[in-house]
Design an enzyme around this catalytic site. Structure first.
Site, PDB file in Angstrom:
ATOM      1  NE  ARG A  31      -3.951  -2.224   1.805  1.00  0.00           N
ATOM      2  CZ  ARG A  31      -4.732  -2.570   0.783  1.00  0.00           C
ATOM      3  NH1 ARG A  31      -4.909  -1.741  -0.222  1.00  0.00           N
ATOM      4  NH2 ARG A  31      -5.346  -3.739   0.764  1.00  0.00           N
ATOM      5  CG  ASP A  32       1.403   5.598  -2.225  1.00  0.00           C
ATOM      6  OD1 ASP A  32       1.933   5.584  -3.343  1.00  0.00           O
ATOM      7  OD2 ASP A  32       1.588   6.516  -1.384  1.00  0.00           O
ATOM      8  CB  ILE A  33       3.742   5.764   2.600  1.00  0.00           C
ATOM      9  CG1 ILE A  33       4.001   5.870   4.087  1.00  0.00           C
ATOM     10  CG2 ILE A  33       4.197   7.005   1.866  1.00  0.00           C
ATOM     11  CD1 ILE A  33       5.478   5.893   4.449  1.00  0.00           C
ATOM     12  CG  ASN A  89       3.703   9.406 -12.296  1.00  0.00           C
ATOM     13  OD1 ASN A  89       2.936   9.840 -13.147  1.00  0.00           O
ATOM     14  ND2 ASN A  89       3.395   9.355 -11.012  1.00  0.00           N
ATOM     15  CD  GLU A  97       6.607  12.302  -5.181  1.00  0.00           C
ATOM     16  OE1 GLU A  97       6.473  11.384  -4.350  1.00  0.00           O
ATOM     17  OE2 GLU A  97       5.900  13.318  -5.205  1.00  0.00           O
ATOM     18  CB  VAL A  98       9.975   6.151  -5.904  1.00  0.00           C
ATOM     19  CG1 VAL A  98      10.807   4.913  -5.591  1.00  0.00           C
ATOM     20  CG2 VAL A  98       9.516   6.818  -4.609  1.00  0.00           C
ATOM     21  CG  HIS A 102       6.312   3.161  -8.628  1.00  0.00           C
ATOM     22  ND1 HIS A 102       7.562   3.738  -8.734  1.00  0.00           N
ATOM     23  CD2 HIS A 102       5.438   4.187  -8.566  1.00  0.00           C
ATOM     24  CE1 HIS A 102       7.451   5.055  -8.721  1.00  0.00           C
ATOM     25  NE2 HIS A 102       6.167   5.355  -8.636  1.00  0.00           N
ATOM     26  CG  HIS A 104       0.925   5.010  -8.676  1.00  0.00           C
ATOM     27  ND1 HIS A 104       1.031   5.624  -7.445  1.00  0.00           N
ATOM     28  CD2 HIS A 104       2.009   5.414  -9.382  1.00  0.00           C
ATOM     29  CE1 HIS A 104       2.134   6.363  -7.408  1.00  0.00           C
ATOM     30  NE2 HIS A 104       2.744   6.258  -8.580  1.00  0.00           N
TER      31      HIS A 104
HETATM   32  P1  5GP Z   1       5.760   8.431  -8.144  1.00  0.00           P
HETATM   33  O1  5GP Z   1       5.473   9.903  -7.958  1.00  0.00           O
HETATM   34  O2  5GP Z   1       7.239   8.169  -8.214  1.00  0.00           O
HETATM   35  O3  5GP Z   1       4.983   7.810  -9.258  1.00  0.00           O
HETATM   36  O4  5GP Z   1       5.172   7.722  -6.857  1.00  0.00           O
HETATM   37  C1  5GP Z   1       5.907   7.399  -5.729  1.00  0.00           C
HETATM   38  C2  5GP Z   1       4.907   6.920  -4.689  1.00  0.00           C
HETATM   39  O5  5GP Z   1       5.608   6.213  -3.702  1.00  0.00           O
HETATM   40  C3  5GP Z   1       4.132   8.045  -3.999  1.00  0.00           C
HETATM   41  O6  5GP Z   1       2.733   7.832  -4.185  1.00  0.00           O
HETATM   42  C4  5GP Z   1       4.554   7.902  -2.533  1.00  0.00           C
HETATM   43  O7  5GP Z   1       3.493   8.157  -1.636  1.00  0.00           O
HETATM   44  C5  5GP Z   1       5.021   6.470  -2.454  1.00  0.00           C
HETATM   45  N1  5GP Z   1       6.057   6.242  -1.462  1.00  0.00           N
HETATM   46  C6  5GP Z   1       7.213   6.953  -1.323  1.00  0.00           C
HETATM   47  N2  5GP Z   1       7.943   6.450  -0.303  1.00  0.00           N
HETATM   48  C7  5GP Z   1       7.240   5.395   0.192  1.00  0.00           C
HETATM   49  C8  5GP Z   1       7.494   4.471   1.253  1.00  0.00           C
HETATM   50  O8  5GP Z   1       8.505   4.499   1.946  1.00  0.00           O
HETATM   51  N3  5GP Z   1       6.537   3.513   1.477  1.00  0.00           N
HETATM   52  C9  5GP Z   1       5.404   3.431   0.714  1.00  0.00           C
HETATM   53  N4  5GP Z   1       4.529   2.458   1.024  1.00  0.00           N
HETATM   54  N5  5GP Z   1       5.142   4.285  -0.297  1.00  0.00           N
HETATM   55  C10 5GP Z   1       6.047   5.261  -0.544  1.00  0.00           C
END
Ligand code: 5GP
Ligand code: ZN
Length: 117
Positions: A31-33, A89, A97-98, A102, A104
Site C-alpha cells: 500500500r502507498d504510504i 510516472n 518521485e521514486v 512502479h 500505481h
Molecule cells: P511516483 O510519484 O514516483 O509515481 O510515486 C511514488 C509513490 O511512492 C508516492 O505515491 C509515494 O506516496 C510512495 N512512497 C514513497 N515512499 C514510500 C514508502 O517508503 N513507502 C510506501 N509504502 N510508499 C512510498
C-alpha cells in the site's frame, strides 16, 4: 539488482516496513504510504529498474508479470467490478518521485478525469 539508495529496494529487502498485499517470486505489491484513493497500491519488480522503459526493454516478461499482479491486486481489493486505474510516472514531466519502476493501482471511488488540467 538493487540500488543502495532506493527506498523501494529497501522495502523489498525488508529494511523498511510496508503493508504488503501480494508477493510472488519476482513481484511485490504494497500500500502507498500516502494513499490518494481507498485502494492505492504500488506494484513493483523486486529487482531495480528505474522506469517502465528500462524494465520493459530489459525484461518484457517481468513487465507482463507486473500487469498481471496489478489485476490480481484489484481483484483482491474488490475493486475490479466497479473499475480501477493503473498509472506509471516516468521522468520529470510526470512527477516521478521514486526511481524504481512502479505501477500505481487506484480504485474504490470514482477516480475523476484522467489528468488534472
Ligand atoms: P511516483 O510519484 O514516483 O509515481 O510515486 C511514488 C509513490 O511512492 C508516492 O505515491 C509515494 O506516496 C510512495 N512512497 C514513497 N515512499 C514510500 C514508502 O517508503 N513507502 C510506501 N509504502 N510508499 C512510498
Ligand atoms: Zn530500487
Amino acid at each position: 539488482m538493487t540500488d543502495q539508495d532506493c527506498v523501494f529496494c529497501k522495502i523489498v529487502a525488508g529494511e523498511l516496513p510496508s503493508t504488503k498485499v501480494r508477493e510472488t517470486e519476482r513481484v511485490l505489491a504494497f500500500r502507498d504510504i500516502n494513499p490518494k484513493a481507498p485502494t492505492h497500491v504500488m506494484v513493483i519488480p523486486k529487482d531495480h529498474y528505474a522506469n517502465v522503459a528500462e524494465l520493459s526493454r530489459s525484461d518484457p516478461a517481468l513487465a507482463g508479470e507486473l500487469l498481471a499482479a496489478a489485476a490480481d491486486v484489484a481483484d483482491d481489493d474488490g475493486v475490479s467490478e466497479d473499475g480501477w486505474r493503473l498509472l506509471a510516472n516516468s521522468g520529470r514531466n510526470a512527477g516521478q518521485e521514486v526511481f524504481h519502476v512502479h505501477l500505481h493501482v487506484f480504485g474504490g471511488k470514482p477516480l475523476g478525469p484522467m489528468l488534472a488540467v
